[in-house]
Design a protein around this motif. Sequence first.
Motif, PDB file in Angstrom:
ATOM      1  N   GLN A 180     -26.640  13.010  37.865  1.00 57.80           N
ATOM      2  CA  GLN A 180     -25.542  13.530  38.668  1.00 57.80           C
ATOM      3  C   GLN A 180     -24.244  12.971  38.099  1.00 57.80           C
ATOM      4  N   TYR A 181     -23.123  13.360  38.733  1.00 61.98           N
ATOM      5  CA  TYR A 181     -21.815  12.855  38.314  1.00 61.98           C
ATOM      6  C   TYR A 181     -21.160  12.129  39.485  1.00 61.98           C
ATOM      7  N   HIS A 182     -20.858  10.850  39.288  1.00 61.66           N
ATOM      8  CA  HIS A 182     -20.257  10.016  40.322  1.00 61.66           C
ATOM      9  C   HIS A 182     -18.937   9.432  39.831  1.00 61.66           C
ATOM     10  N   TRP A 183     -18.001   9.266  40.740  1.00 59.50           N
ATOM     11  CA  TRP A 183     -16.754   8.563  40.442  1.00 59.50           C
ATOM     12  C   TRP A 183     -16.905   7.110  40.868  1.00 59.50           C
ATOM     13  N   TYR A 188      -8.962   0.301  41.564  1.00 60.31           N
ATOM     14  CA  TYR A 188      -7.667   0.979  41.479  1.00 60.31           C
ATOM     15  C   TYR A 188      -6.852   0.746  42.751  1.00 60.31           C
ATOM     16  N   ALA A 189      -5.573   0.524  42.588  1.00 64.49           N
ATOM     17  CA  ALA A 189      -4.687   0.340  43.745  1.00 64.49           C
ATOM     18  C   ALA A 189      -4.364   1.666  44.398  1.00 64.49           C
ATOM     19  N   ASP A 190      -4.340   2.741  43.606  1.00 69.33           N
ATOM     20  CA  ASP A 190      -4.028   4.074  44.114  1.00 69.33           C
ATOM     21  C   ASP A 190      -4.455   5.094  43.072  1.00 69.33           C
ATOM     22  N   PHE A 191      -4.184   6.379  43.359  1.00 67.33           N
ATOM     23  CA  PHE A 191      -4.617   7.434  42.437  1.00 67.33           C
ATOM     24  C   PHE A 191      -3.912   7.302  41.089  1.00 67.33           C
ATOM     25  N   ASP A 192      -2.669   6.881  41.095  1.00 68.45           N
ATOM     26  CA  ASP A 192      -1.961   6.688  39.829  1.00 68.45           C
ATOM     27  C   ASP A 192      -2.637   5.613  38.980  1.00 68.45           C
ATOM     28  N   GLY A 193      -3.186   4.591  39.642  1.00 66.44           N
ATOM     29  CA  GLY A 193      -3.919   3.579  38.899  1.00 66.44           C
ATOM     30  C   GLY A 193      -5.143   4.163  38.222  1.00 66.44           C
ATOM     31  N   PHE A 194      -5.818   5.072  38.916  1.00 64.60           N
ATOM     32  CA  PHE A 194      -6.951   5.778  38.313  1.00 64.60           C
ATOM     33  C   PHE A 194      -6.481   6.629  37.142  1.00 64.60           C
ATOM     34  N   TYR A 314     -10.375  15.259  44.106  1.00 61.40           N
ATOM     35  CA  TYR A 314      -9.198  14.393  44.076  1.00 61.40           C
ATOM     36  C   TYR A 314      -8.884  13.788  45.438  1.00 61.40           C
ATOM     37  N   GLN A 315      -8.974  14.568  46.499  1.00 54.26           N
ATOM     38  CA  GLN A 315      -8.745  14.010  47.831  1.00 54.26           C
ATOM     39  C   GLN A 315      -9.821  12.974  48.173  1.00 54.26           C
ATOM     40  N   ALA A 316     -11.043  13.216  47.731  1.00 52.35           N
ATOM     41  CA  ALA A 316     -12.120  12.252  47.966  1.00 52.35           C
ATOM     42  C   ALA A 316     -11.828  10.938  47.256  1.00 52.35           C
ATOM     43  N   ILE A 317     -11.334  11.017  46.023  1.00 54.18           N
ATOM     44  CA  ILE A 317     -10.957   9.800  45.290  1.00 54.18           C
ATOM     45  C   ILE A 317      -9.828   9.080  46.010  1.00 54.18           C
ATOM     46  N   THR A 390     -11.312   1.954  28.562  1.00 55.67           N
ATOM     47  CA  THR A 390     -11.813   2.186  29.919  1.00 55.67           C
ATOM     48  C   THR A 390     -13.267   2.594  29.892  1.00 55.67           C
ATOM     49  N   ARG A 391     -13.664   3.407  28.904  1.00 50.33           N
ATOM     50  CA  ARG A 391     -15.062   3.805  28.792  1.00 50.33           C
ATOM     51  C   ARG A 391     -15.956   2.590  28.590  1.00 50.33           C
ATOM     52  N   GLU A 392     -15.477   1.608  27.838  1.00 52.69           N
ATOM     53  CA  GLU A 392     -16.268   0.401  27.601  1.00 52.69           C
ATOM     54  C   GLU A 392     -16.469  -0.364  28.902  1.00 52.69           C
ATOM     55  N   GLU A 393     -15.489  -0.326  29.814  1.00 54.50           N
ATOM     56  CA  GLU A 393     -15.628  -1.003  31.092  1.00 54.50           C
ATOM     57  C   GLU A 393     -16.691  -0.343  31.956  1.00 54.50           C
TER      58      GLU A 393
END
Length: 395
Positions: A180-183, A188-194, A314-317, A390-393
Amino acid sequence: MDGGQIEIEMHATLDSVTAQDWDACACPEVADGGRARDPFTTYRFLKALEDSGSVGPGTGWQPRYLTARLSGQVIAAAPLFAKSHSQGEYVFDHNWAHAYERAGGRYYPKLQMAVPFTPVSGRRLLTRPGFEATGQSALVQGAVQVAADNELSSLHITFCDDTEATAGAAMGLMLRTGQQYHWVNQGYADFDGFLASLSSRKRKNMRKERATAQAFGGEIICVTGADIQPEHWDAMWRFYQDTGARKWGTPYLARSFFDIAHETLRDDILLIFAMRDGVPVAGAMNMIGRDCLYGRYWGCIEDHRCLHFELCYYQAIDWAIAHGLDRVEAGAQGEHKLARGYLPVQTQSLHWIGDPGFAEAVGNYLTAERAAVTEEIEVMTAWGPFRKETREEHE
């Protein structure tokens, strides 16, 4: 079983099990005052399915819940169903059924240990703390015995968690993997941080999609708990019917499920609506777990570009970040989620097949399938939207 100390009982209805006994196994973590790890195996959720007629006579999902008692105390429980088809499972075995029946066997009915219509990983072998090994073994042995005694073709434990997958494989069950695909929230402090964790091209595309969606001509609202009103369920039912009819023909949930949810599940639910002139024109329903937001249903009565991405992803994130949740699981399948920051993860299920020859053939298939799934997850992760560091994290 176990020298006569453990008693396995099968129940055709949850009315013969108390909520206290069931939830002591399904969600013992709520003793600290927090949420259930996930709401899907709680007594209230399964009871809503049963009381609404979403499972039971005429649905192909006939409850056969299991409990295990030790010295009179329920130490384990499992959501078990007799199935007359393979619909609403999301771990597809249609080809197995066809092959077995072409060879002269009878595949249905079978036993399914699962949450109906819910492709969400979680515990299926529910145990009181301290009884994990004993309870899991009792439930597996009990379910296999029920299948064998009734000459049923198979038992399937779908979307189980990692611990159960390991334990079940050690008990001789066949392991199957999917994806599956999960976020995942990396603090992250907010969506901009993501967004800052993404490659510049993907970041630009997400901003464009959000701007396009939010220009639909109205406002987007999130409601949960006491803020959910009966009219919200009227809208969600319309959306659910529309999407269900287009995707799988007949919606699985009965209308009364939503009425029962209003009474018993509101605190577990987040509804996200696109409102225009005070009327919901699109909506998404999510279930709230202890550390995860689970996307479940979506629908609309008007088509607006990118609104599906906005409400479901996006709203879910946004909501998960604001409420300190670790993950968003947006349901089954969907490679399009990769471009929205949702990475591939492995899901697991366990299987027992009574016929030795057929079991061997399926086992060989599963070995090859596991290798293919592992390779696909590696490839898709490399194609993800994140910057290299980020992918490595995430790895």
